[in-house]
Design a protein around this motif. Sequence first.
Motif, mmCIF file in Angstrom:
data_model
loop_
_atom_site.group_PDB
_atom_site.id
_atom_site.type_symbol
_atom_site.label_atom_id
_atom_site.label_comp_id
_atom_site.label_asym_id
_atom_site.label_seq_id
_atom_site.Cartn_x
_atom_site.Cartn_y
_atom_site.Cartn_z
ATOM 1 N N LEU A 277 0.827 -1.213 0.000
ATOM 2 C CA LEU A 277 0.000 0.000 0.000
ATOM 3 C C LEU A 277 0.860 1.261 0.000
ATOM 4 O O LEU A 277 0.569 2.215 -0.719
ATOM 5 C CB LEU A 277 -0.952 -0.006 1.197
ATOM 6 N N GLU A 278 1.928 1.255 0.786
ATOM 7 C CA GLU A 278 2.818 2.413 0.823
ATOM 8 C C GLU A 278 3.523 2.614 -0.515
ATOM 9 O O GLU A 278 3.674 3.744 -0.982
ATOM 10 C CB GLU A 278 3.819 2.274 1.966
ATOM 11 N N GLU A 279 3.930 1.521 -1.153
ATOM 12 C CA GLU A 279 4.553 1.621 -2.474
ATOM 13 C C GLU A 279 3.546 2.179 -3.486
ATOM 14 O O GLU A 279 3.883 3.034 -4.297
ATOM 15 C CB GLU A 279 5.064 0.258 -2.933
ATOM 16 N N TYR A 280 2.326 1.693 -3.407
ATOM 17 C CA TYR A 280 1.273 2.192 -4.297
ATOM 18 C C TYR A 280 1.081 3.700 -4.094
ATOM 19 O O TYR A 280 0.985 4.457 -5.057
ATOM 20 C CB TYR A 280 -0.031 1.448 -4.029
ATOM 21 N N ASP A 281 1.042 4.135 -2.828
ATOM 22 C CA ASP A 281 0.873 5.562 -2.531
ATOM 23 C C ASP A 281 2.014 6.387 -3.099
ATOM 24 O O ASP A 281 1.797 7.468 -3.659
ATOM 25 C CB ASP A 281 0.766 5.790 -1.019
ATOM 26 N N ARG A 282 3.245 5.877 -2.960
ATOM 27 C CA ARG A 282 4.403 6.597 -3.517
ATOM 28 C C ARG A 282 4.284 6.708 -5.035
ATOM 29 O O ARG A 282 4.557 7.756 -5.616
ATOM 30 C CB ARG A 282 5.707 5.895 -3.139
ATOM 31 N N GLU A 283 3.875 5.622 -5.677
ATOM 32 C CA GLU A 283 3.729 5.632 -7.137
ATOM 33 C C GLU A 283 2.616 6.588 -7.561
ATOM 34 O O GLU A 283 2.753 7.282 -8.564
ATOM 35 C CB GLU A 283 3.459 4.224 -7.645
ATOM 36 N N GLU A 284 1.526 6.629 -6.809
ATOM 37 C CA GLU A 284 0.435 7.562 -7.108
ATOM 38 C C GLU A 284 0.926 9.002 -7.001
ATOM 39 O O GLU A 284 0.575 9.837 -7.812
ATOM 40 C CB GLU A 284 -0.728 7.351 -6.135
ATOM 41 N N ALA A 285 1.727 9.284 -5.977
ATOM 42 C CA ALA A 285 2.226 10.643 -5.758
ATOM 43 C C ALA A 285 3.153 11.093 -6.882
ATOM 44 O O ALA A 285 3.198 12.267 -7.219
ATOM 45 C CB ALA A 285 2.947 10.728 -4.413
#
Length: 165
Positions: free
Chosen positions: A149-157
């Motif tokens: 989830l944190e990796e996904y959030d970083r990629e979204e950002a």
Amino acid sequence: EEVLTKGGYRLDALVSVNGSKVGIEVDGPTHFVGRKPTGSTILKHRQVTRLEGIPIVSVPYWEWDDLEKDNVKKQRYLRALLGLSSKVGEQQTLAGGLVIKTPKKPMEKLNNAKEEPQYKKLRVPELKNLCRQRQLIIGGLKQQLIDRLEEYDREEATGTTTKST
């Protein structure tokens, strides 16, 4: 606004997210024994999901109360639960008139350590639900789910996405 489903279940809200109906239940203290949902709460969520095809997103009262009266935090929390994009300035009106928008101010200025998504506070079923909504792998230990989830959030950002399937 409370909604009555075809099967006779009452939901606190029914919204449309990316063309799919999602039920929102704001679960108060009577829905829990400690921090665990009661049997009747689990049964209702399961039946609405399986019999009516409406996934349920639970908002435990203590998590909502922790957000106090900060509307920015509340909107981020709802966006995370509903699996909506967090792109700056984006606004989405859900069925039922609920408007979720991301502030136009840079996220770095709005965030402090306490405002970041706090996945560690979530239980494994909630983390798996968030992974499922983001089309990520749902298997593994709690920390693996949090890492995804944190990796996904970083990629979204950063505007890059590499979804795990």
